[in-house]
Write an enzyme that holds these catalytic residues in place. Structure first.
Site, PDB file in Angstrom:
ATOM      1  N   ASP A 540       0.869  -1.180   0.000  1.00 22.80           N
ATOM      2  CA  ASP A 540       0.000   0.000   0.000  1.00 22.80           C
ATOM      3  C   ASP A 540       0.912   1.239   0.000  1.00 22.80           C
ATOM      4  OD1 ASP A 540      -2.325   1.477   0.289  1.00 22.80           O
ATOM      5  OD2 ASP A 540      -2.503   1.139   2.443  1.00 22.80           O
ATOM      6  N   GLU A 543       2.918   5.065  -3.759  1.00 19.70           N
ATOM      7  CA  GLU A 543       2.979   6.078  -4.852  1.00 19.70           C
ATOM      8  C   GLU A 543       4.330   6.783  -4.897  1.00 19.70           C
ATOM      9  OE1 GLU A 543       0.576   5.949  -2.492  1.00 19.70           O
ATOM     10  OE2 GLU A 543      -0.794   4.784  -3.722  1.00 19.70           O
ATOM     11  N   ASP A 617      -9.176   4.558  -1.910  1.00 21.97           N
ATOM     12  CA  ASP A 617     -10.053   4.950  -0.794  1.00 21.97           C
ATOM     13  C   ASP A 617     -11.338   5.611  -1.269  1.00 21.97           C
ATOM     14  OD1 ASP A 617      -8.070   3.933   0.723  1.00 21.97           O
ATOM     15  OD2 ASP A 617      -7.208   5.856   1.293  1.00 21.97           O
TER      16      ASP A 617
HETATM   17  C1  NOJ Z   1      -4.630   3.305   2.692  1.00 17.81           C
HETATM   18  C2  NOJ Z   1      -5.321   2.254   1.891  1.00 17.81           C
HETATM   19  O1  NOJ Z   1      -5.829   2.796   0.710  1.00 17.81           O
HETATM   20  C3  NOJ Z   1      -6.394   1.603   2.730  1.00 17.81           C
HETATM   21  O2  NOJ Z   1      -7.019   0.602   1.973  1.00 17.81           O
HETATM   22  C4  NOJ Z   1      -5.786   1.046   3.996  1.00 17.81           C
HETATM   23  O3  NOJ Z   1      -6.805   0.512   4.796  1.00 17.81           O
HETATM   24  C5  NOJ Z   1      -5.072   2.167   4.765  1.00 17.81           C
HETATM   25  N1  NOJ Z   1      -4.082   2.740   3.902  1.00 17.81           N
HETATM   26  C6  NOJ Z   1      -4.421   1.659   6.041  1.00 17.81           C
HETATM   27  O4  NOJ Z   1      -3.398   0.801   5.789  1.00 17.81           O
END
Ligand code: NOJ
Length: 949
Positions: A540, A543, A617
């Site tokens: 995660d 970027e 998100d």
């Molecule tokens: C950002 C991610 O997009 C999300 O899916 C994740 O739950 C959070 N980071 C926490 O790790």
């Protein structure tokens, strides 16, 4: 509590949240130096009609090692007072991949870029994108082995080739004409203005630099700048950045952007260049922001927006009735794309602008739109054939708190008969946000937990991000080994992310890759007490997301391996992280030969080779559900089909109705995962009240029953880059009316046509059908469509508008099990949907062990079942493994034939022929039924058989 107060609380919990991304954090085009400058130049140059670029005739040559054409483009800056300034820009043009595609590159001669005050930086423009984006990792500009590799196939030799391809330049007319008889391509390279026209037959398909927007900001110092600027240029933010959040950017090389325009003739729609939360068909940006490709963390991103998102695939694609074209802009720096459709809609234009690096363009030409994804993934790699279990249902949330919580979810899902394959651990499983650790009290025995999950073939995915907490032995090792990303002064860069102060692993370089791989090795093989292979990784925030960084990401003047700036490699960094993770896990699982599963948030062209992704998100409301469909479709047409959106919305609390509809839509996403924000109320399917729980269970079970078909679609994608969730125009490019549709889609080549309901209290929908016969997926009731049209379809809350188009055969496994692994020993059901015209149909099945790489050595089955002229159903095995045991149960238990008064007239028995053996089987007809069933035909999917009606 009074009722109004209760209502108020409820609206907070179950709201259609109006939150949105704080978009002032991101630059608009007129705040980004190079974007503002290129748009400004574009406006002025079109009215001045000047041209500052030409090809130097004397420099034209053919490279005998790769048969490419080389030449120098000369940029001339006219000066009254002193001699004109000329800049040399080496240009190279070649054919690729069986001559189907054309590539050209434009660089700046290195002599122009040597600046002694910049000892930490590489003085080349970044020209190694292909090391990451191409499947053949050896490609770079100096070494182009994939060029013309199929030469022997056309039995040519160098001399013949030169005559054949490059005819004597027509220098009088200032044009070089290049012919490629294999696919009737003709390229005209104009010397005096640097333009490229690509024809197929007599049709001009694509013109490059037709609008003279080609702009190559060559290197110059701040002091010399005044004499290096063209009259049409702006000097905005060339050497400094005045955007509030990136004022510290040192911009060491000054302006170095590149830009070019592409005009697609006789094409009225452009697609591709994800990731954007926008329509599938790109919108005209003339009075708007350009689409931006710049990997950033955009929590609660805006919808209907051209703002950048987590991933970037710079492939533009277009099609019409007869042809398709793709333009791949192989550049990972900050990129903006303007789109313009001419008034009569006959021509589509684009203007692509990148902050740095070289121009490296591939033009793909094909008949159908899928030819473009095929050619693109031939170059950048085919999507990975995933673990069968990873195309089942994934249960995730931020966070499952401890081992007991994980095992309770498993137990409750089983108790409620809801299948799932993956459970996920988000951030909080770590010890104080230190990756490669487990929170001591909560995860005392992760090995044992993994074993308990493995009992039903289940997998665990855990989050490991590329930022590493400072004052932690892992980050100290990275620092010691010089494997971290550096700041502009050459010191280790420290920024803020989940753990607080953090450093970033630099997987762009060999040392960073070795260390990253070593960390996984110790974590998985040394720290766990026994061998496991059901642990998978979620990269995660790659970027990379940096909380105190400009635009939520890394400062552009950070320094990576080999002295390249973040500016030049930004969009490919995330790929280097997840690809290194994949390689580590593949190595670790060598013992059992298990396929790793990696989820990445950031992606670039080539990411499909090793990872799945998701749309980030989103928010639990109807608009995000609606938008998820074009977003998923968009990735599907550019070679990265393994994508889904968080079900039923990451942030916020979905209403029961939204949950039901989101699962009904989400079961068609190639990546099928529920996920929820840490602040949201728990909503695992077993916690839902009836009948919502039942509806959700039905959706998940439908996905599981279709797993053989989904897996076959994934296999297709892994050999030809085909879309798994496929837009209407991809299936029927001949219908202009379909180019704008992005709320309904097909499942691969399998003929399932779906239009999920994405608005509240909606119980009917207008669905567009091409001509044909369509059988309701569940009731098999037939709908005959005489011509392309919209038809109103009922969609009560329990129903997904989904049909099988006549002409297709589906493979299903209908028995409910707890996970995909447990379905292995179940027989198949065949569903036959005869076509309207002649009652024919066909369908492909691909099966392997679903887990290992043994398919690479031939251990798989590929077979085609077809119904011919209403009367014979036969199985033609294309490939079968040495040992069919790896296929699980291969028996066909049931054949369901959709019947309609318009199609086959089925008798009361069939004759089954397997080898030399023939037998008869009765079929029962039920008055008024929409199907007939052949029960227990006792045939296997791997044998040659024939059933005569
Ligand atoms: C950002 C991610 O997009 C999300 O899916 C994740 O739950 C959070 N980071 C926490 O790790």
């Amino acid at each position: 509590m009074n009722n109004w107060f209760k209502l108020f609380l409820l609206t907070i919990f179950f709201s259609n949240s109006t939150n949105a991304f704080t978009d002032y954090l991101l630059k608009k085009c007129n705040q980004a130096g190079f974007c503002q400058r290129n748009r400004y130049y574009a406006n002025n140059i079109q009215s001045s009609h000047n041209s500052y670029y030409h090809i130097d005739e004397q420099s034209i040559h053919i490279n005998s090692n790769d048969f490419s054409l080389g030449a120098n483009i000369i940029k001339t800056i006219p000066r009254d007072d002193i001699d004109d300034i000329t800049i040399i820009l080496p240009f190279k043009l070649s054919f690729q991949n069986d001559w189907q595609s054309v590539r050209f590159t434009i660089d700046e001669s290195i002599d122009g870029r040597k600046v002694s005050e910049l000892p930490l930086l590489n003085h080349y423009r970044y020209n190694e994108t292909g090391l990451w984006s191409f499947m053949n990792h050896t490609d770079s500009l100096n070494n182009t082995p994939l060029l013309f590799e199929k030469l022997e196939n056309i039995q040519s030799n160098l001399n013949k080739l030169i005559n054949f391809v490059f005819q004597t330049p027509d220098l009088q007319n200032n044009v070089i004409k290049i012919y490629n008889q294999i696919n009737q391509l003709e390229i005209h390279l104009f010397l005096d203005s640097f333009q490229i026209h690509i024809f197929q037959g007599n049709d001009l398909i694509l013109s490059i630099n037709d609008r003279s927007l080609f702009n190559f900001e060559h290197h110059r110092s701040l002091e010399e700048n005044f004499q290096n600027v063209l009259p049409e240029e702006s000097t905005f933010n060339m050497f400094a950045d005045d955007f509030e959040y990136s004022k510290n950017d040192q911009i060491p090389f000054g302006p170095e952007s590149i830009a070019l325009d592409f005009t697609f003739n006789e094409f009225n729609s452009l697609f591709g260049i994800p990731e954007h939360a926008d329509s599938l068909r790109l919108k005209d940006t003339s009075n708007d922001e350009p689409y931006r490709l710049f990997n950033v963390d955009v929590f609660q991103y805006n919808l209907d927006s051209k703002m950048p998102m987590y991933g970037a695939i710079p492939l533009l694609l277009t099609a019409n009735k007869e042809k398709s074209v793709g333009v791949f802009w192989n550049n990972p720096s900050d990129t903006w794309v303007d789109i313009h459709y001419t008034d009569n809609n006959k021509i589509s234009q684009s203007h692509i602008m990148s902050e740095s690096g070289i121009i490296d363009v591939f033009v793909f030409i094909g008949k159908k739109p899928s030819d473009i994804s095929d050619q693109f993934t031939q170059l950048t790699g085919r999507p990975v054939l995933p673990l069968l279990s990873s195309i089942g249902y994934h249960q995730c949330r931020w966070n499952y708190n401890d081992e007991l919580d994980v095992l309770n979810v498993q137990e409750n899902m089983d108790r409620e008969d809801i299948p799932f394959d993956f459970i996920w651990l988000d951030l909080e499983y770590t010890d104080d946000k230190k990756y490669f650790t487990w929170k001591p009290d909560s995860f005392k025995n992760p090995g044992k937990m993994l074993k308990k999950l493995a009992k039903y073939g289940r997998q665990l995915a855990i989050l490991i991000d590329p930022h590493l907490k400072t004052e932690y032995h892992v980050s100290e090792e990275v620092e010691k080994e010089n494997a971290g990303v550096l700041n502009a002064n050459g010191d280790l860069y420290v920024g803020r992310c989940w753990p607080g102060d953090s450093i970033w692993i630099d997987t762009m370089g060999k040392i960073g890759q070795r260390i990253w791989e070593g960390l996984f090795k110790v974590f998985v093989t040394v720290k766990l007490p026994f061998y496991i292979d059901n642990l998978h990784i979620w990269n995660d925030m790659n970027e990379p997301s940096i909380f105190n960084g400009p635009e939520t990401t890394a400062p552009k003047d950070l320094i990576h391996n080999d002295g390249f700036e973040e500016r030049s490699i930004h969009n490919v960094y995330g790929l280097t992280v997840h690809e290194t993770t994949y390689n580590s896990m593949k190595d670790i699982y060598a013992t059992s030969d298990k396929r790793p599963f990696i989820l990445t948030r950031a992606f670039f062209a080539g990411s499909q080779r090793s990872a799945a992704t998701w749309t980030g998100d989103n928010i639990a409301n109807w608009d995000y559900l609606t938008s998820s469909i074009p977003m998923v479709l968009s990735n599907n047409i550019v070679g990265m089909p393994f994508i889904g959106a968080d079900i039923a919305g990451f942030d916020g609390n979905p209403t029961p109705e939204l949950i039901v509809r989101w699962y009904q839509a989400g079961l068609w996403y190639p990546f099928f995962r529920a996920h929820a924000h840490i602040d949201s109320i728990r909503r695992e399917p077993y916690l839902l009240d009836k009948p919502v729980r039942d509806n959700v269970r039905d959706s998940i079970r439908l996905r599981y029953s279709l797993l053989p078909t989904f897996y076959s679609a994934f296999h297709e994608a892994s050999v030809n880059g085909n879309a798994i969730m496929k837009p209407m125009f991809f299936q029927y490019p001949e219908y202009e009316e379909l180019y704008n549709i992005d709320n309904q889609f097909y499942l691969g080549d399998y003929g399932i046509l779906v239009k999920p309901i994405t608005s509240p209290e909606t119980f009917t929908t207008q669905m567009t059908f091409p001509r044909g016969i369509f059988y309701d997926l569940l009731t098999f009731r037939a709908l005959v469509v005489d011509q392309l049209k919209e038809i109103e379809i009922d969609a009560p809350i329990t129903k997904i508008p989904a049909f099988i188009e006549g002409g297709h055969i589906l493979f299903k496994r209908d028995i409910y099990r707890r996970s995909s692994k447990l379905m292995e020993n179940d027989p198949y059901t065949l569903v036959i949907a005869p076509s309207l015209e002649n009652g024919s149909a066909s369908g492909k099945l691909y099966v392997d062990d679903g887990e290992t790489f043994s398919y690479e050595s031939g251990e798989y089955l590929e077979t085609v079942v077809s119904l011919v002229g209403y009367s014979i159903l036969k199985n033609d095995v294309i490939h079968s493994p040495e040992n069919v045991d790896c296929l699980g149960n291969t028996m066909i238990e049931k054949i369901v034939v959709a019947v309609d008064k318009n199609n086959m007239d089925i008798g009361d028995h069939v004759t089954i022929k397997v080898g030399s053996e023939t037998r008869k089987l009765n079929i029962e007809h039920v008055e008024g039924a929409t199907t007939v069933e052949i029960k227990s035909p006792q045939v296997h999917v791997y044998e040659q058989w024939e059933i005569t009606f």
